[in-house]
Design a protein around this motif. Structure first.
Motif, PDB file in Angstrom:
ATOM      1  N   VAL A  94       0.881  -1.167   0.000  1.00 44.42           N
ATOM      2  CA  VAL A  94       0.000   0.000   0.000  1.00 44.42           C
ATOM      3  C   VAL A  94       0.918   1.216   0.000  1.00 44.42           C
ATOM      4  N   VAL A  95       0.843   2.009  -1.066  1.00 43.31           N
ATOM      5  CA  VAL A  95       1.720   3.172  -1.225  1.00 43.31           C
ATOM      6  C   VAL A  95       0.873   4.435  -1.124  1.00 43.31           C
ATOM      7  N   MET A  96       1.263   5.356  -0.253  1.00 45.40           N
ATOM      8  CA  MET A  96       0.450   6.551  -0.035  1.00 45.40           C
ATOM      9  C   MET A  96       1.295   7.688   0.520  1.00 45.40           C
ATOM     10  N   GLU A  97       0.807   8.908   0.327  1.00 41.33           N
ATOM     11  CA  GLU A  97       1.358  10.054   1.032  1.00 41.33           C
ATOM     12  C   GLU A  97       0.679  10.130   2.396  1.00 41.33           C
ATOM     13  N   PRO A  98       1.421  10.299   3.476  1.00 48.17           N
ATOM     14  CA  PRO A  98       0.785  10.378   4.793  1.00 48.17           C
ATOM     15  C   PRO A  98      -0.017  11.655   4.984  1.00 48.17           C
ATOM     16  N   VAL A  99       0.296  12.701   4.216  1.00 49.03           N
ATOM     17  CA  VAL A  99      -0.448  13.958   4.297  1.00 49.03           C
ATOM     18  C   VAL A  99      -0.290  14.689   2.982  1.00 49.03           C
ATOM     19  N   ARG A 100      -1.306  15.473   2.624  1.00 50.88           N
ATOM     20  CA  ARG A 100      -1.202  16.348   1.462  1.00 50.88           C
ATOM     21  C   ARG A 100      -2.020  17.610   1.737  1.00 50.88           C
ATOM     22  N   GLY A 101      -3.313  17.583   1.446  1.00 49.56           N
ATOM     23  CA  GLY A 101      -4.110  18.793   1.607  1.00 49.56           C
ATOM     24  C   GLY A 101      -4.502  19.093   3.039  1.00 49.56           C
ATOM     25  N   THR A 102      -4.772  18.060   3.821  1.00 49.56           N
ATOM     26  CA  THR A 102      -5.189  18.254   5.210  1.00 49.56           C
ATOM     27  C   THR A 102      -4.543  17.188   6.081  1.00 49.56           C
ATOM     28  N   ASN A 103      -4.534  17.444   7.378  1.00 57.68           N
ATOM     29  CA  ASN A 103      -4.040  16.435   8.306  1.00 57.68           C
ATOM     30  C   ASN A 103      -4.946  15.206   8.261  1.00 57.68           C
ATOM     31  N   PRO A 104      -4.390  14.017   8.349  1.00 63.98           N
ATOM     32  CA  PRO A 104      -5.239  12.824   8.396  1.00 63.98           C
ATOM     33  C   PRO A 104      -6.068  12.807   9.673  1.00 63.98           C
ATOM     34  N   ASP A 105      -7.270  12.263   9.572  1.00 60.95           N
ATOM     35  CA  ASP A 105      -8.117  12.141  10.759  1.00 60.95           C
ATOM     36  C   ASP A 105      -7.440  11.239  11.785  1.00 60.95           C
ATOM     37  N   PRO A 106      -7.692  11.477  13.070  1.00 63.78           N
ATOM     38  CA  PRO A 106      -7.111  10.612  14.105  1.00 63.78           C
ATOM     39  C   PRO A 106      -7.437   9.142  13.847  1.00 63.78           C
ATOM     40  N   GLY A 107      -6.423   8.319  13.868  1.00 62.60           N
ATOM     41  CA  GLY A 107      -6.611   6.890  13.674  1.00 62.60           C
ATOM     42  C   GLY A 107      -6.586   6.430  12.230  1.00 62.60           C
ATOM     43  N   PHE A 108      -6.590   7.375  11.264  1.00 59.10           N
ATOM     44  CA  PHE A 108      -6.648   6.971   9.852  1.00 59.10           C
ATOM     45  C   PHE A 108      -5.383   6.235   9.424  1.00 59.10           C
ATOM     46  N   LEU A 109      -4.222   6.833   9.679  1.00 61.56           N
ATOM     47  CA  LEU A 109      -2.971   6.192   9.261  1.00 61.56           C
ATOM     48  C   LEU A 109      -2.767   4.866   9.987  1.00 61.56           C
ATOM     49  N   GLU A 110      -3.130   4.839  11.265  1.00 63.54           N
ATOM     50  CA  GLU A 110      -3.025   3.587  12.015  1.00 63.54           C
ATOM     51  C   GLU A 110      -3.930   2.518  11.402  1.00 63.54           C
ATOM     52  N   GLY A 111      -5.126   2.945  10.972  1.00 63.61           N
ATOM     53  CA  GLY A 111      -6.057   2.008  10.356  1.00 63.61           C
ATOM     54  C   GLY A 111      -5.539   1.450   9.045  1.00 63.61           C
ATOM     55  N   VAL A 112      -4.937   2.318   8.222  1.00 62.52           N
ATOM     56  CA  VAL A 112      -4.359   1.855   6.958  1.00 62.52           C
ATOM     57  C   VAL A 112      -3.214   0.884   7.225  1.00 62.52           C
ATOM     58  N   ARG A 113      -2.379   1.215   8.198  1.00 62.20           N
ATOM     59  CA  ARG A 113      -1.265   0.326   8.548  1.00 62.20           C
ATOM     60  C   ARG A 113      -1.777  -1.048   8.973  1.00 62.20           C
ATOM     61  N   ASP A 114      -2.803  -1.068   9.815  1.00 65.01           N
ATOM     62  CA  ASP A 114      -3.324  -2.344  10.300  1.00 65.01           C
ATOM     63  C   ASP A 114      -3.949  -3.153   9.168  1.00 65.01           C
ATOM     64  N   PHE A 158       5.234   4.831   2.785  1.00 67.00           N
ATOM     65  CA  PHE A 158       4.884   6.251   2.838  1.00 67.00           C
ATOM     66  C   PHE A 158       5.757   7.018   1.848  1.00 67.00           C
ATOM     67  N   ASP A 159       5.110   7.726   0.943  1.00 71.66           N
ATOM     68  CA  ASP A 159       5.799   8.639   0.034  1.00 71.66           C
ATOM     69  C   ASP A 159       6.001   9.952   0.791  1.00 71.66           C
ATOM     70  N   GLU A 160       7.225  10.179   1.246  1.00 74.06           N
ATOM     71  CA  GLU A 160       7.546  11.383   2.023  1.00 74.06           C
ATOM     72  C   GLU A 160       8.345  12.388   1.185  1.00 74.06           C
ATOM     73  N   VAL A 161       8.263  12.270  -0.133  1.00 72.68           N
ATOM     74  CA  VAL A 161       9.019  13.159  -1.007  1.00 72.68           C
ATOM     75  C   VAL A 161       8.632  14.619  -0.768  1.00 72.68           C
ATOM     76  N   THR A 162       7.348  14.872  -0.538  1.00 70.78           N
ATOM     77  CA  THR A 162       6.887  16.237  -0.285  1.00 70.78           C
ATOM     78  C   THR A 162       6.802  16.556   1.202  1.00 70.78           C
ATOM     79  N   SER A 163       6.386  15.608   2.014  1.00 70.06           N
ATOM     80  CA  SER A 163       6.067  15.902   3.416  1.00 70.06           C
ATOM     81  C   SER A 163       7.265  15.883   4.355  1.00 70.06           C
ATOM     82  N   ALA A 164       8.345  15.217   3.985  1.00 71.50           N
ATOM     83  CA  ALA A 164       9.496  15.109   4.886  1.00 71.50           C
ATOM     84  C   ALA A 164      10.156  16.465   5.110  1.00 71.50           C
ATOM     85  N   LEU A 165      10.713  16.655   6.284  1.00 68.64           N
ATOM     86  CA  LEU A 165      11.473  17.848   6.664  1.00 68.64           C
ATOM     87  C   LEU A 165      10.617  19.109   6.726  1.00 68.64           C
ATOM     88  N   ARG A 166       9.306  18.955   6.714  1.00 67.69           N
ATOM     89  CA  ARG A 166       8.428  20.130   6.796  1.00 67.69           C
ATOM     90  C   ARG A 166       8.129  20.508   8.250  1.00 67.69           C
TER      91      ARG A 166
END
Length: 239
Positions: free
Chosen positions: A11-31, A42-50
């Motif tokens: 499962v390949v995804m950006e952890p964040v882009r337009g808005t913060n993920p809802d609480p529990g969303f990333l944990e749910g995807v991981r599970d 996690f594609d952190e090409v844009t989100s890393a070091l921010r």
């Protein structure tokens, strides 16, 4: 995932882009990924070091199996990196990886220097501060001008949207700010190089421009005020 989970490799995804993920969303995807036996990337090409010196997954407290980095990692020099848990990364040992340029060291040296300076100056905190200031400035300027806008994104990845004739209004926004000495769009990604004086000057120009945009929207003259065509949208195939 429930129907085809057993067929998934990752499962390949950006952890964040337009808005913060809802609480529990990333944990749910991981599970879900792990129950299916898939690797979470996690594609952190844009989100890393921010927001911190590393991946934004550290801020959210959700570790992927693999995280991919580039762009800000070496402050503009060509460089990318892939990190991951040992159980996943060890599979690369069964592959042969070669590159014509793999002895080139400018990228790695630039990345090390960037990470050291990033941590030393707490760059993530500064980017967050500047982004919040710009977002608040957009909202207050729009309220004063009576212009309908939306402000989204985490502060270091700020986005501005216009409710009326969005693409034409965005084009006029860029045109008017260019006239005032600013190359600007609907996105604002703060840099550590941005000074408070520069941000104040930009927001002062935005104040003026929003008044003009509000009048153009009210009188239906947005397109008429453009000195060129309406800008094409990004990531769209041109006819």
């Amino acid at each position: 995932m429930a129907a085809r989970g057993g067929e998934l490799a990752a499962v390949v995804m950006e952890p964040v882009r337009g808005t913060n993920p809802d609480p529990g969303f990333l944990e749910g995807v991981r599970d879900l990924a792990h129950r299916a036996g898939a690797v979470l990337v996690f594609d952190e090409v844009t989100s890393a070091l921010r927001l911190n010196t590393g991946g934004i997954h550290l801020t959210y407290g959700v570790n992927p199996d693999i995280a991919v980095f580039a762009k800000a990692l070496a402050n503009g020099y060509p460089m990318a990196a892939i990190i991951g848990v040992q159980a996943v990364m060890e599979h690369a040992q069964r592959s042969f990886i070669s590159s014509t340029y793999w002895t080139e060291l400018i990228g790695p040296v630039a990345a090390i220097a960037t990470l050291r300076q990033h941590r030393l100056h707490d760059v993530g905190a500064r980017l967050d501060e500047v982004g919040r200031k710009v977002q608040a400035g957009w909202e207050s300027a729009a309220a004063r001008a009576g212009l309908a806008v939306s402000v989204t994104g985490i502060p270091p990845l700020s986005h501005l949207g216009f409710a009326d004739e969005p693409q034409a209004t965005a084009t006029l926004f860029t045109q008017e700010l260019l006239d005032r000495g600013f190359l600007a769009s609907r996105s604002f990604y703060p840099s550590f190089a941005h000074t408070d004086a520069q941000i104040d000057s930009y927001l002062s120009a935005v104040d003026e421009v929003f008044v003009g945009l509000a009048d153009a929207v009210k009188t239906g003259t947005v397109v008429e005020r453009l000195r060129g065509p309406v800008a094409q949208t990004g990531f769209t195939r041109l006819a």
